[in-house]
Scaffold this motif. Structure first.
Motif, PDB file in Angstrom:
ATOM      1  N   TYR A 248      88.530  86.848  61.019  1.00 39.74           N
ATOM      2  CA  TYR A 248      89.486  86.526  60.155  1.00 39.74           C
ATOM      3  C   TYR A 248      89.695  85.342  59.558  1.00 39.74           C
TER       4      TYR A 248
ATOM      5  N   ILE B  70      94.665  85.173  59.668  1.00 39.61           N
ATOM      6  CA  ILE B  70      95.417  85.098  60.780  1.00 39.61           C
ATOM      7  C   ILE B  70      94.666  84.532  62.314  1.00 39.61           C
TER       8      ILE B  70
ATOM      9  N   ILE C 127      99.050  87.581  67.818  1.00 35.45           N
ATOM     10  CA  ILE C 127      98.722  87.262  66.304  1.00 35.45           C
ATOM     11  C   ILE C 127      99.655  86.371  65.703  1.00 35.45           C
TER      12      ILE C 127
ATOM     13  N   LEU D  38      99.999  84.386  62.085  1.00 43.55           N
ATOM     14  CA  LEU D  38      99.873  84.538  60.587  1.00 43.55           C
ATOM     15  C   LEU D  38      99.383  83.011  60.259  1.00 43.55           C
TER      16      LEU D  38
ATOM     17  N   VAL E 105      95.779  88.827  53.857  1.00 47.88           N
ATOM     18  CA  VAL E 105      96.485  88.717  55.166  1.00 47.88           C
ATOM     19  C   VAL E 105      96.812  90.115  55.602  1.00 47.88           C
TER      20      VAL E 105
ATOM     21  N   LEU F  33      95.734  91.710  58.933  1.00 43.95           N
ATOM     22  CA  LEU F  33      96.807  92.411  60.069  1.00 43.95           C
ATOM     23  C   LEU F  33      96.386  93.623  60.200  1.00 43.95           C
TER      24      LEU F  33
ATOM     25  N   LEU G 241     104.015  88.936  66.990  1.00 53.82           N
ATOM     26  CA  LEU G 241     103.412  88.123  65.679  1.00 53.82           C
ATOM     27  C   LEU G 241     104.433  87.237  65.348  1.00 53.82           C
TER      28      LEU G 241
ATOM     29  N   TRP H 289     101.405  98.468  54.432  1.00 49.21           N
ATOM     30  CA  TRP H 289     102.227  98.011  55.444  1.00 49.21           C
ATOM     31  C   TRP H 289     102.826  98.935  56.260  1.00 49.21           C
TER      32      TRP H 289
ATOM     33  N   ILE I  16     100.646  99.830  59.329  1.00 49.12           N
ATOM     34  CA  ILE I  16     101.168  99.036  60.565  1.00 49.12           C
ATOM     35  C   ILE I  16     101.916  99.741  61.225  1.00 49.12           C
TER      36      ILE I  16
END
Ligand code: HXC
Length: 260
Positions: free
Chosen positions: A3, A6, A17, A19, A32, A36, A54, A88, A92
């Motif tokens: 990555y 992240i 995790i 950012l 990102v 993610l 997160l 998203w 996720i």
């Protein structure tokens, strides 16, 4: 996958995790998002990992929004054809059955606020600031903000936030039910990891079931909920006890229940 935007580390059974685009206040660009999605899939697939946290790097921002510089040149047709922002929610939120907490340090604006609201709950630092300022850019929330914020804080405050684009501080966010706890910034990660470790120590299936139940309350539309309720009611009217209960009322006596 290695990555660039992240950081991922494991603390016991907790995946942390972070950012990591601090110079852009952790603005959320496509890279990102892809990273993610990969990190959440790895967390979900790792039996040793039971809860995730997160957060954002630095003490200024969780995420200051979707990356405006990336969106600036895109035409409406691009947003539509790419179904921009859909990953998203589909990859996720929907596919992560294990729990995760957003530890919000500083700004959570626009897509940053929306990402935090995708978490199972939010722990905020005392300098956190939430907002849906998209209206100031001539647009509107596109990653669930108008829906999740409204469900979290109610219509009036959500309208206030979306129409004025103003920010809400941590104290107001806690008072409004947007965040579960507020802690000093210096203790944020420790507190979030501690909460995640407590969840990680619970029976894993019961954790998933509890998460699913609360989400059902949060995600079911009133119309669907009312329909669900009505259909179940209609099924109950086919039982012997329904007949007995109504007969008992009319005959002014106690009911004699069969349980079916
Ligand atoms: C890209 C961003 C960014 C963002 C900040 N930066 N937010 N880059 N996208 N969302 C960059 C700045 O350009 C700057 O880069 C650096 O991060 C530091 O930001 P500053 O503005 O200098 O910091 P400060 O003065 O402290 O102000 C902080 C801030 C402000 C109040 C958070 O940055 C801000 O208002 N950001 C935008 C917030 C926002 O509108 N979010 C919603 C985005 S739209 P340089 O290179 O100059 O140092 C969204 C969904 C839209 O999320 C849906 C549309 C369909």
């Amino acid at each position: 996958m290695s990555y660039e935007t992240i950081l991922v580390e494991q603390r016991g059974a907790v995946t942390l995790i972070t950012l990591n685009r601090p110079k852009a206040l952790n603005a959320l660009n496509s890279q990102v998002l892809d990273e993610l999605i990969d990190a959440f899939a790895a967390y979900e697939g790792d039996d040793g990992q039971r809860c995730a946290v997160l957060t954002g790097s630095g003490d200024k921002a969780f995420a200051a929004g979707a990356d405006i510089k990336e969106m600036y040149d895109k035409a409406a047709a691009d947003f539509y054809l790419e179904d921009f922002f859909s990953k998203w929610t589909s990859q996720i939120v929907k596919t992560t059955r294990k729990p995760w907490i957003a530890a919000v340090n500083g700004f959570a604006l626009g897509g940053g606020c929306e990402l935090a609201m995708m978490a199972d709950f939010i722990i905020a630092s005392d300098n956190a600031k939430f907002g849906q300022p998209e209206i100031k850019l001539g647009v509107a929330p596109g990653m669930g903000g108008s829906q999740r914020l409204t469900r979290a804080v109610g219509k009036s405050k959500s309208m206030d936030m979306c129409l004025t684009g103003r920010m809400m501080d941590a104290e107001e966010a806690e008072r409004s039910g947007l965040v579960a706890r507020v802690v000093p910034l210096t203790e944020l990660i420790d507190e979030a990891v501690k909460a995640a470790a407590a969840i990680a120590s619970m029976p894993p299936m019961a954790v998933q079931v509890n998460k699913e139940m609360v989400n059902a309350a949060f995600e079911t539309m009133l119309d669907q909920g009312l329909l669900h309720e009505r259909r179940l009611f209609q099924i109950l009217t086919a039982t012997e006890d329904k007949k007995e209960g109504m007969a008992a009322f009319i005959e002014k006596r106690e009911g004699n229940w069969k349980g079916r």
